[in-house]
Motif scaffolding. Structure first.
Motif, short mmCIF file in Angstrom:
data_model
loop_
_atom_site.label_atom_id
_atom_site.label_comp_id
_atom_site.label_asym_id
_atom_site.label_seq_id
_atom_site.Cartn_x
_atom_site.Cartn_y
_atom_site.Cartn_z
N ILE A 87 28.52 37.84 -3.14
CA ILE A 87 27.56 36.69 -3.19
C ILE A 87 28.05 35.66 -4.22
O ILE A 87 28.50 35.92 -5.45
CB ILE A 87 26.19 37.23 -3.66
N ILE A 88 27.96 34.44 -3.71
CA ILE A 88 28.64 33.25 -4.55
C ILE A 88 27.34 32.20 -5.18
O ILE A 88 27.63 31.53 -5.89
CB ILE A 88 29.84 32.67 -3.94
N VAL A 89 26.27 32.28 -4.31
CA VAL A 89 25.18 31.48 -5.01
C VAL A 89 23.80 32.51 -4.64
O VAL A 89 23.65 33.07 -3.54
CB VAL A 89 25.00 30.32 -4.18
N ASP A 90 23.14 32.79 -5.84
CA ASP A 90 21.95 33.39 -5.70
C ASP A 90 20.73 32.56 -5.73
O ASP A 90 20.44 31.73 -6.89
CB ASP A 90 21.80 34.37 -6.66
N GLY A 91 20.06 32.38 -4.78
CA GLY A 91 18.77 31.53 -4.69
C GLY A 91 19.06 30.26 -4.61
O GLY A 91 18.33 29.63 -3.63
N GLY A 92 20.02 29.56 -5.17
CA GLY A 92 20.28 28.13 -5.02
C GLY A 92 20.65 27.43 -6.51
O GLY A 92 21.38 28.14 -7.12
N VAL A 93 20.49 26.17 -6.55
CA VAL A 93 20.90 25.68 -7.78
C VAL A 93 20.42 25.95 -8.95
O VAL A 93 21.14 26.44 -9.95
CB VAL A 93 20.66 24.19 -7.69
N ASP A 94 19.20 26.55 -8.90
CA ASP A 94 18.56 26.93 -10.29
C ASP A 94 17.55 27.80 -9.86
O ASP A 94 16.48 27.47 -9.58
CB ASP A 94 17.79 25.94 -11.08
N ILE A 95 17.87 29.10 -10.21
CA ILE A 95 16.93 30.11 -9.45
C ILE A 95 15.69 30.24 -10.26
O ILE A 95 14.66 30.85 -9.82
CB ILE A 95 17.66 31.53 -9.43
N SER A 96 15.40 29.91 -11.53
CA SER A 96 14.33 29.87 -12.01
C SER A 96 13.25 28.88 -11.61
O SER A 96 12.06 29.33 -11.74
CB SER A 96 14.84 29.41 -13.72
N GLN A 97 13.95 27.91 -10.75
CA GLN A 97 12.66 27.12 -10.06
C GLN A 97 12.44 27.68 -8.46
O GLN A 97 11.83 26.94 -8.05
CB GLN A 97 13.50 25.87 -9.96
N LYS A 98 12.95 28.70 -8.28
CA LYS A 98 12.44 29.48 -7.04
C LYS A 98 12.92 28.59 -5.85
O LYS A 98 12.05 28.35 -5.06
CB LYS A 98 11.10 29.82 -7.12
N PRO A 99 14.17 28.07 -5.78
CA PRO A 99 14.68 27.49 -4.75
C PRO A 99 14.48 28.21 -3.25
O PRO A 99 14.86 29.47 -3.50
CB PRO A 99 16.10 26.81 -5.03
N ILE A 100 14.07 27.47 -1.98
CA ILE A 100 14.17 28.36 -1.01
C ILE A 100 15.17 27.94 0.01
O ILE A 100 15.60 26.66 -0.11
CB ILE A 100 12.65 28.31 -0.26
N TRP A 101 15.60 28.93 0.55
CA TRP A 101 16.61 28.72 1.83
C TRP A 101 17.80 27.83 1.55
O TRP A 101 17.97 26.87 2.29
CB TRP A 101 15.73 28.28 3.01
N ILE A 102 18.43 28.42 0.63
CA ILE A 102 19.75 27.99 0.46
C ILE A 102 20.73 28.38 1.83
O ILE A 102 20.53 29.67 2.07
CB ILE A 102 20.49 28.50 -0.83
N GLU A 103 21.30 27.41 2.52
CA GLU A 103 21.61 27.78 3.65
C GLU A 103 22.86 26.60 4.18
O GLU A 103 23.30 25.86 3.36
CB GLU A 103 20.72 27.99 4.72
N GLY A 104 23.32 26.88 5.42
CA GLY A 104 24.42 25.88 5.86
C GLY A 104 25.68 25.41 5.07
O GLY A 104 25.87 24.35 4.93
N PRO A 105 26.19 26.45 4.43
CA PRO A 105 27.22 26.41 3.46
C PRO A 105 28.55 25.74 4.03
O PRO A 105 28.79 26.10 5.31
CB PRO A 105 27.53 27.77 2.78
N HIS A 106 29.18 24.90 3.44
CA HIS A 106 30.79 24.48 3.89
C HIS A 106 31.43 24.67 2.49
O HIS A 106 30.99 24.08 1.58
CB HIS A 106 30.70 23.31 4.60
#
Length: 581
Positions: free
Chosen positions: A237-256
């Motif tokens: 796992i290289i990203v958990d949740g998103g930019v700032d997981i404390s803000q509960k970001p949703i659907w980190i996806e479409g990575p390049h």
């Protein structure tokens, strides 16, 4: 890619062999039946589609400008790659057949469609897929280490899941799918200059570790290029949740992943595919991380602006970067241009912006203000869109009399090959009707063209003599099997009728009907002005008469019908009509 209302996990297990074999047998039997000569098969000719959106009328192009979106209508989730002076772009296609349209350009302004990556039944197993299942978020990459192009995607159909196909020449066809052994969605390949390769993708958090609805992770695997597989045990796992997981970001996806100046950049979509959609960026000294987010995220979004702003573009995200002419970077991404009632009938198109990468992180130029309609062309590039085979945009007219030996690539089927139910004759396009109608979650005998404008008209001539009430042929406006309009010729007793029916949530209501003389070919027409649609006909090629009055385009909108596709205009025939007068 995901939209609110869809399940957050997907079952990628194969269906039972017996069930799958039975469904494939039914599909093949239906196809073989349609190939037989049908005496009363309808013949379509003189198709014309004309777009007339106010945004383009008010913003004519100057000689050094071009329009964004590049691809209007349902061309979402763009991915782009480059080999020398050749650029290639692909899009999601869901249950459309053939799948994954592929485009080529030498300058990022003028694009020609080469065809489709997945154009054979051996590649595309969508015959029983819902309209928004099938092919998700394809990623195209050129690997200079072995001079090979790869297209990796998730196929939610046929028990396939994540898969890859490859070719030496994108214009000459692609391999059969190679199934990959990992879960999740939105896979993307990265080929490092040292010969190593990796796959990154969206996945669920480890079991029991989900913190909130929409909590996802980005995972990376080493990729074995020689054997086309992920290397077991290398996932991380290289990203958990998103930019700032404390803000509960949703659907980190479409990575390049991109490499620049010896550093590795991970770009992802964040916020879901709706109004909170955005693009974010991370950096690391290694492809496997740790990845640190930029302090100016997001680098692209339309979420901060008034809902009722003029010339609205929304839902921007799911982007991919490429180095363009002269070393200037550009980013392609999906977005929508809703109509005056915020309906999304055209679906999500492919937009483009220049990208400033003179600093540490790339930033979409003017990607954090309301998006404009026009861009400056790269230096020395002449806008030839709509000419010499280049794909049109802005307001344009597409006509097809079906006089060529092969169909234009813009015509598609749903869930099955077009060739199984059509034939090109000297009089036009013949559609041999299947014994299932437009409501079936199965291949239907319908040839589709994407709706590409909020204001448009589409007209076709049909020659047809229905033999019974089970026979119907005409045009459809189709969002999915449970949300559509049908406008067609059928029979009641000894009389021929033209009928308009609306299907919402699977329930069909007759809006209007009229006895009609079919001794001569009939012109059928749909006219849309934003959310208002009208269905008209003519028997003399001069005056059109309306059936059913003005009807709402609500059921053709993504926000009403759900799913990920835009509205399609179909030339339709069935031997199992259920619209009873």
């Amino acid at each position: 890619m995901r939209k609110k209302g869809f399940k957050s996990t997907f079952n990628l297990k194969c269906r039972g062999a017996i069930l799958l074999a039975a469904m494939l047998s039914m599909f093949d039997a239906s196809s073989q039946e349609a190939k037989k000569t049908v005496k009363n098969a309808p013949v379509f000719s003189e198709f014309s589609y004309r777009g007339d959106d106010q945004i383009y009328n008010e913003n004519p192009l100057h000689a050094d400008e071009f329009y964004t979106p590049l691809l209007q209508g349902c061309y979402p989730d763009p991915s782009i790659t480059r080999k020398g002076n050749d650029y290639y772009l692909v899009n999601s296609s869901f249950a459309f057949f053939p799948g994954v349209p592929i485009f080529h350009s030498n300058d990022l302004v003028n694009w020609k469609q080469l065809g489709h990556v997945l154009d054979r039944p051996s590649q595309l197993k969508v015959q029983d897929a819902g309209i928004s299942a099938g092919i998700y978020a394809p990623d195209i990459k050129y690997n200079p280490n072995n001079d090979t192009f790869y297209m990796i995607t998730t196929q939610f159909a046929g028990g396939i899941g994540n898969m890859v196909v490859k070719t030496k020449d994108p214009a000459k066809g692609w391999s059969d799918p190679i199934k990959l052994q990992f879960e999740g969605i939105d896979p993307s390949l990265f080929f490092d200059d040292n010969g190593k390769a990796y796959v990154v993708h969206n996945d669920a958090p480890p079991k029991g570790k989900a913190l909130y609805e929409g909590h996802r992770v980005i995972k990376i695997w080493e990729y074995d290029v020689q054997n086309d597989r992920v290397v077991p045990g290398t996932d991380k796992i290289i990203v958990d949740g998103g930019v700032d997981i404390s803000q509960k970001p949703i659907w980190i996806e479409g990575p390049h992943i991109y490499k620049k100046n010896g550093r590795y950049y991970l770009m992802c979509a964040e916020g879901g595919t709706g109004g909170w959609h955005s693009e974010v960026i991370f950096v690391s000294d290694k492809p496997t991380g740790p990845f640190i987010p930029a302090n100016n995220n997001p680098i692209l979004t339309q979420r901060y602006f008034p809902v009722n702003r003029a010339n609205k573009v929304d839902w921007a995200g799911h982007a991919d970067l490429v180095e363009g002419p002269g070393g200037k970077y550009y980013g392609v991404f999906l977005a929508i241009r809703p109509n005056e009632t915020n309906r999304v009938t055209t679906g999500r198109g492919t937009f483009i912006l220049p990208v400033d990468w003179t600093g540490e992180f790339p930033v979409f130029e003017n990607g954090l203000i309301p998006l404009k309609t026009k861009l400056k062309s790269p230096a020395g590039v002449k806008n030839l869109t709509g000419q010499n085979g280049f794909f049109p945009n802005g307001n344009f007219t597409f006509t097809d009399n079906f006089a060529e030996k092969v169909l234009d690539y813009r015509w598609i089927g749903v869930r099955g090959p077009r060739e199984d139910f059509i034939s090109l004759t000297k009089n036009g396009l013949k559609i041999n009707p299947y014994k299932q109608n437009i409501k079936a979650v199965a291949p239907t005998s319908t040839l589709f063209y994407r709706q590409q404008h909020n204001t448009f008209d589409a007209t076709v001539t049909v020659k047809y003599v229905p033999q019974s009430e089970k026979d119907l042929a005409g045009i459809v406006c189709y969002q999915r099997e449970t949300f559509n309009y049908v406008f067609g010729l059928t029979k009641k007793g000894n009389e021929n009728y033209l009928v308009l029916a609306r299907t919402e949530k699977g329930k069909t209501t007759i809006i209007g009907s009229e006895k009609i003389d079919i001794r001569k070919p009939v012109q059928l027409q749909v006219v849309a002005k934003g959310d208002n649609y009208q269905f008209n006909y003519s028997t003399d090629k001069q005056q059109f008469k309306n059936v059913g009055g003005t009807v709402s385009g609500d059921i053709l909108s993504t926000d009403v019908a759900g799913g990920f596709t835009g509205s399609l205009i179909g030339l339709y025939a069935t031997a199992e009509n259920d619209i009873t007068l």
